[in-house]
Design a protein around this motif. Sequence first.
Motif, PDB file in Angstrom:
ATOM      1  N   PHE A   1      64.974 -23.551  42.535  1.00  0.00           N
ATOM      2  CA  PHE A   1      66.169 -23.776  43.561  1.00  0.00           C
ATOM      3  C   PHE A   1      67.542 -23.234  42.648  1.00  0.00           C
ATOM      4  CE2 PHE A   1      63.061 -26.921  44.687  1.00  0.00           C
ATOM      5  CZ  PHE A   1      63.027 -26.504  45.941  1.00  0.00           C
ATOM      6  N   ALA A   2      68.352 -22.557  43.391  1.00  0.00           N
ATOM      7  CA  ALA A   2      69.629 -22.275  42.645  1.00  0.00           C
ATOM      8  C   ALA A   2      70.738 -22.133  43.489  1.00  0.00           C
ATOM      9  CB  ALA A   2      69.529 -20.898  41.927  1.00  0.00           C
ATOM     10  N   GLU A   3      71.880 -22.128  43.033  1.00  0.00           N
ATOM     11  CA  GLU A   3      73.041 -21.878  44.058  1.00  0.00           C
ATOM     12  C   GLU A   3      73.893 -20.795  43.465  1.00  0.00           C
ATOM     13  OE1 GLU A   3      74.190 -26.659  44.897  1.00  0.00           O
ATOM     14  OE2 GLU A   3      75.181 -25.669  43.366  1.00  0.00           O
ATOM     15  N   GLY A   4      74.179 -19.929  44.294  1.00  0.00           N
ATOM     16  CA  GLY A   4      74.791 -18.469  43.807  1.00  0.00           C
ATOM     17  C   GLY A   4      76.360 -18.512  44.265  1.00  0.00           C
ATOM     18  N   PHE A   5      76.895 -17.905  43.109  1.00  0.00           N
ATOM     19  CA  PHE A   5      78.402 -17.763  43.248  1.00  0.00           C
ATOM     20  C   PHE A   5      78.915 -16.416  42.886  1.00  0.00           C
ATOM     21  CE2 PHE A   5      77.140 -21.998  41.689  1.00  0.00           C
ATOM     22  CZ  PHE A   5      77.947 -22.857  42.700  1.00  0.00           C
ATOM     23  N   GLN A   6      80.299 -16.128  43.395  1.00  0.00           N
ATOM     24  CA  GLN A   6      80.904 -15.116  42.847  1.00  0.00           C
ATOM     25  C   GLN A   6      81.996 -15.458  41.760  1.00  0.00           C
ATOM     26  OE1 GLN A   6      81.983 -12.721  46.485  1.00  0.00           O
ATOM     27  NE2 GLN A   6      79.925 -12.175  46.706  1.00  0.00           N
ATOM     28  N   LEU A   7      82.221 -14.867  40.697  1.00  0.00           N
ATOM     29  CA  LEU A   7      83.555 -15.077  39.895  1.00  0.00           C
ATOM     30  C   LEU A   7      84.673 -14.329  40.354  1.00  0.00           C
ATOM     31  CD1 LEU A   7      84.861 -16.398  37.561  1.00  0.00           C
ATOM     32  CD2 LEU A   7      84.381 -14.293  36.055  1.00  0.00           C
ATOM     33  N   LEU A   8      85.835 -15.171  40.827  1.00  0.00           N
ATOM     34  CA  LEU A   8      87.088 -14.625  41.449  1.00  0.00           C
ATOM     35  C   LEU A   8      87.677 -13.619  40.346  1.00  0.00           C
ATOM     36  CD1 LEU A   8      89.008 -14.455  43.975  1.00  0.00           C
ATOM     37  CD2 LEU A   8      90.246 -16.332  42.918  1.00  0.00           C
ATOM     38  N   GLY A   9      87.977 -12.618  40.602  1.00  0.00           N
ATOM     39  CA  GLY A   9      88.423 -11.499  39.618  1.00  0.00           C
ATOM     40  C   GLY A   9      89.835 -11.067  39.750  1.00  0.00           C
ATOM     41  N   ASP A  10      90.452 -12.120  40.691  1.00  0.00           N
ATOM     42  CA  ASP A  10      92.096 -11.889  40.831  1.00  0.00           C
ATOM     43  C   ASP A  10      92.655 -12.054  39.498  1.00  0.00           C
ATOM     44  OD1 ASP A  10      91.355 -11.688  43.530  1.00  0.00           O
ATOM     45  OD2 ASP A  10      92.505 -13.494  44.068  1.00  0.00           O
ATOM     46  N   HIS A  11      93.844 -11.391  39.211  1.00  0.00           N
ATOM     47  CA  HIS A  11      94.698 -11.976  38.023  1.00  0.00           C
ATOM     48  C   HIS A  11      95.370 -13.030  38.117  1.00  0.00           C
ATOM     49  CE1 HIS A  11      97.575 -10.737  34.996  1.00  0.00           C
ATOM     50  NE2 HIS A  11      98.646 -11.311  35.646  1.00  0.00           N
ATOM     51  N   PRO A  12      95.476 -13.895  37.339  1.00  0.00           N
ATOM     52  CA  PRO A  12      94.893 -13.386  35.851  1.00  0.00           C
ATOM     53  C   PRO A  12      93.556 -14.176  35.628  1.00  0.00           C
ATOM     54  CG  PRO A  12      96.280 -15.415  35.498  1.00  0.00           C
ATOM     55  CD  PRO A  12      96.333 -15.001  37.100  1.00  0.00           C
ATOM     56  N   LYS A  13      92.779 -13.405  34.933  1.00  0.00           N
ATOM     57  CA  LYS A  13      91.488 -13.999  34.498  1.00  0.00           C
ATOM     58  C   LYS A  13      91.571 -14.755  33.395  1.00  0.00           C
ATOM     59  CE  LYS A  13      89.152  -9.840  36.002  1.00  0.00           C
ATOM     60  NZ  LYS A  13      88.162  -8.867  35.728  1.00  0.00           N
ATOM     61  N   VAL A  14      91.170 -16.110  33.603  1.00  0.00           N
ATOM     62  CA  VAL A  14      91.136 -17.283  32.591  1.00  0.00           C
ATOM     63  C   VAL A  14      90.023 -17.823  32.113  1.00  0.00           C
ATOM     64  CG1 VAL A  14      93.430 -17.826  33.539  1.00  0.00           C
ATOM     65  CG2 VAL A  14      91.507 -18.889  34.548  1.00  0.00           C
ATOM     66  N   GLY A  15      88.864 -17.416  32.582  1.00  0.00           N
ATOM     67  CA  GLY A  15      87.587 -18.124  32.126  1.00  0.00           C
ATOM     68  C   GLY A  15      86.528 -17.204  33.044  1.00  0.00           C
ATOM     69  N   GLY A  16      85.313 -17.517  32.267  1.00  0.00           N
ATOM     70  CA  GLY A  16      84.078 -17.037  33.209  1.00  0.00           C
ATOM     71  C   GLY A  16      82.840 -17.909  33.246  1.00  0.00           C
ATOM     72  N   TRP A  17      81.743 -17.320  33.272  1.00  0.00           N
ATOM     73  CA  TRP A  17      80.425 -17.922  33.620  1.00  0.00           C
ATOM     74  C   TRP A  17      80.172 -19.030  32.574  1.00  0.00           C
ATOM     75  CZ3 TRP A  17      78.207 -17.260  38.191  1.00  0.00           C
ATOM     76  CH2 TRP A  17      78.311 -16.347  39.048  1.00  0.00           C
ATOM     77  N   GLU A  18      80.609 -18.738  31.234  1.00  0.00           N
ATOM     78  CA  GLU A  18      80.540 -19.908  30.393  1.00  0.00           C
ATOM     79  C   GLU A  18      80.779 -21.253  30.680  1.00  0.00           C
ATOM     80  OE1 GLU A  18      84.588 -18.598  29.629  1.00  0.00           O
ATOM     81  OE2 GLU A  18      82.685 -17.644  30.106  1.00  0.00           O
ATOM     82  N   LEU A  19      81.632 -21.391  31.837  1.00  0.00           N
ATOM     83  CA  LEU A  19      82.162 -22.771  32.217  1.00  0.00           C
ATOM     84  C   LEU A  19      81.083 -23.489  32.992  1.00  0.00           C
ATOM     85  CD1 LEU A  19      85.926 -22.004  33.053  1.00  0.00           C
ATOM     86  CD2 LEU A  19      85.024 -22.830  30.919  1.00  0.00           C
ATOM     87  N   LEU A  20      80.201 -22.546  33.601  1.00  0.00           N
ATOM     88  CA  LEU A  20      79.059 -23.128  34.449  1.00  0.00           C
ATOM     89  C   LEU A  20      77.883 -23.653  33.862  1.00  0.00           C
ATOM     90  CD1 LEU A  20      79.294 -20.906  37.745  1.00  0.00           C
ATOM     91  CD2 LEU A  20      80.668 -22.797  37.172  1.00  0.00           C
ATOM     92  N   PRO A  21      77.252 -24.714  34.196  1.00  0.00           N
ATOM     93  CA  PRO A  21      75.932 -25.107  33.577  1.00  0.00           C
ATOM     94  C   PRO A  21      74.702 -24.421  34.195  1.00  0.00           C
ATOM     95  CG  PRO A  21      76.327 -26.798  35.353  1.00  0.00           C
ATOM     96  CD  PRO A  21      77.546 -25.815  35.379  1.00  0.00           C
ATOM     97  N   ASN A  22      73.862 -24.209  33.291  1.00  0.00           N
ATOM     98  CA  ASN A  22      72.424 -23.640  33.733  1.00  0.00           C
ATOM     99  C   ASN A  22      72.588 -22.346  34.269  1.00  0.00           C
ATOM    100  OD1 ASN A  22      71.695 -26.207  32.836  1.00  0.00           O
ATOM    101  ND2 ASN A  22      70.702 -26.892  34.813  1.00  0.00           N
ATOM    102  N   VAL A  23      73.571 -21.221  33.772  1.00  0.00           N
ATOM    103  CA  VAL A  23      73.777 -20.123  34.541  1.00  0.00           C
ATOM    104  C   VAL A  23      72.715 -19.239  34.153  1.00  0.00           C
ATOM    105  CG1 VAL A  23      75.098 -18.276  34.662  1.00  0.00           C
ATOM    106  CG2 VAL A  23      76.202 -20.311  34.350  1.00  0.00           C
ATOM    107  N   ILE A  24      72.307 -18.370  35.308  1.00  0.00           N
ATOM    108  CA  ILE A  24      71.251 -17.434  35.144  1.00  0.00           C
ATOM    109  C   ILE A  24      71.535 -16.010  36.186  1.00  0.00           C
ATOM    110  CG2 ILE A  24      69.234 -18.924  34.495  1.00  0.00           C
ATOM    111  CD1 ILE A  24      68.648 -19.056  37.264  1.00  0.00           C
ATOM    112  N   GLY A  25      71.069 -15.037  35.634  1.00  0.00           N
ATOM    113  CA  GLY A  25      71.167 -13.973  36.475  1.00  0.00           C
ATOM    114  C   GLY A  25      72.495 -13.355  36.665  1.00  0.00           C
ATOM    115  N   VAL A  26      73.364 -13.271  35.798  1.00  0.00           N
ATOM    116  CA  VAL A  26      74.670 -12.737  35.871  1.00  0.00           C
ATOM    117  C   VAL A  26      74.726 -11.473  36.049  1.00  0.00           C
ATOM    118  CG1 VAL A  26      76.976 -12.862  35.002  1.00  0.00           C
ATOM    119  CG2 VAL A  26      75.623 -14.886  35.123  1.00  0.00           C
TER     120      VAL A  26
END
Length: 240
Positions: free
Chosen positions: A214-239
Motif C-alpha cells: 500500500f502506498a500514497e502518491g504525491f507530486q512535489l510542487l516545483g514553484d519558486h522558491p524551492k525550499v525542501g524536497g522528498w527527504e521531508l517525507l517518511p518511507n519514501v520510495i520510487g521518486v
Amino acid sequence: MKMKVLAIGAHPDDIENFCAGTLILLADQGHEIYIAIATKGDIGHPTGTREKIALMRQEEAQASCDLIGAKLIWMGYDDEFLFSNRESRLSFIDAIREAQPDLMFILSEQDYHPDHRIAGTIARDARIPASVPLIKTAFPPAEIPTTFIMDTYQGQNFVPEGYVDVTSVIERRKEMLAQHVSQVAWMERIFETDMDDDSTRMAKQRGEEAGVPFAEGFQLLGDHPKVGGWELLPNVIGVN
C-alpha cells in the motif's frame, strides 16, 4: 528536526482519502499535524438540514484528527461553492499562518471535483502571500513551506512523482476514514460505491506501482522558491 505539517482539504474526508497514511507516519515521528478543511461538507448526506450536516461532519473530522493528535482548522465555506477570491485567499493564508508549516499537502488542480481543484489553487496561491508581513490577518506571517500535491480521486489525471509506503499503517488509515460515518451512506447513494473500499483500492494500486502492498502518491510542487524536497517525507520510495 521536528516539523509542523499542514494538510489542506476541500471536504472533511479529503485528507483521509489522499494522505492520511503519510500523516500517521509523520505524527508517529513526533511532528505536529494540522488538518485544514475549507468547506463544511454541508450537502454531503442524504438527509438532514445543512446546519445539522455541517455539525455532524465537523464532529467526524474532529474524531479523525483526534486519532493522530492533529489540530483541526475548520474554515466553514459552503460545500460545492468554494471560489478563489479575496476572502477565501485570506482564509487560506490565515490557515497556513495558524499552522506555521514546514511541510504542506494540497489538493491537485487536476481533480474531478471543482471544490478540490479550487482548494488546490487557493492553497498554491496562498503559499507565498502567507509569508508577506504587509498582508494582515489574524495570525503572523509564516515561512514558505515545502509543498506536495496529493493524489486525485481514483488517480484520475494524476501521475505520482514519488510514493510513501503506508503499508505499516493501512489499518489506522482505514480507521481515520471510518470516522466519517456520514459519508458511507452518501457515497453509496451518489456513486453506488463504498468509500473505504475505494480509498483502500487506490492505496493498493499506488502500492503496486511502487512495489509495496500500500502506498500514497504525491507530486512535489516545483514553484519558486524551492525550499525542501522528498527527504521531508517518511518511507519514501520510487521518486522519479
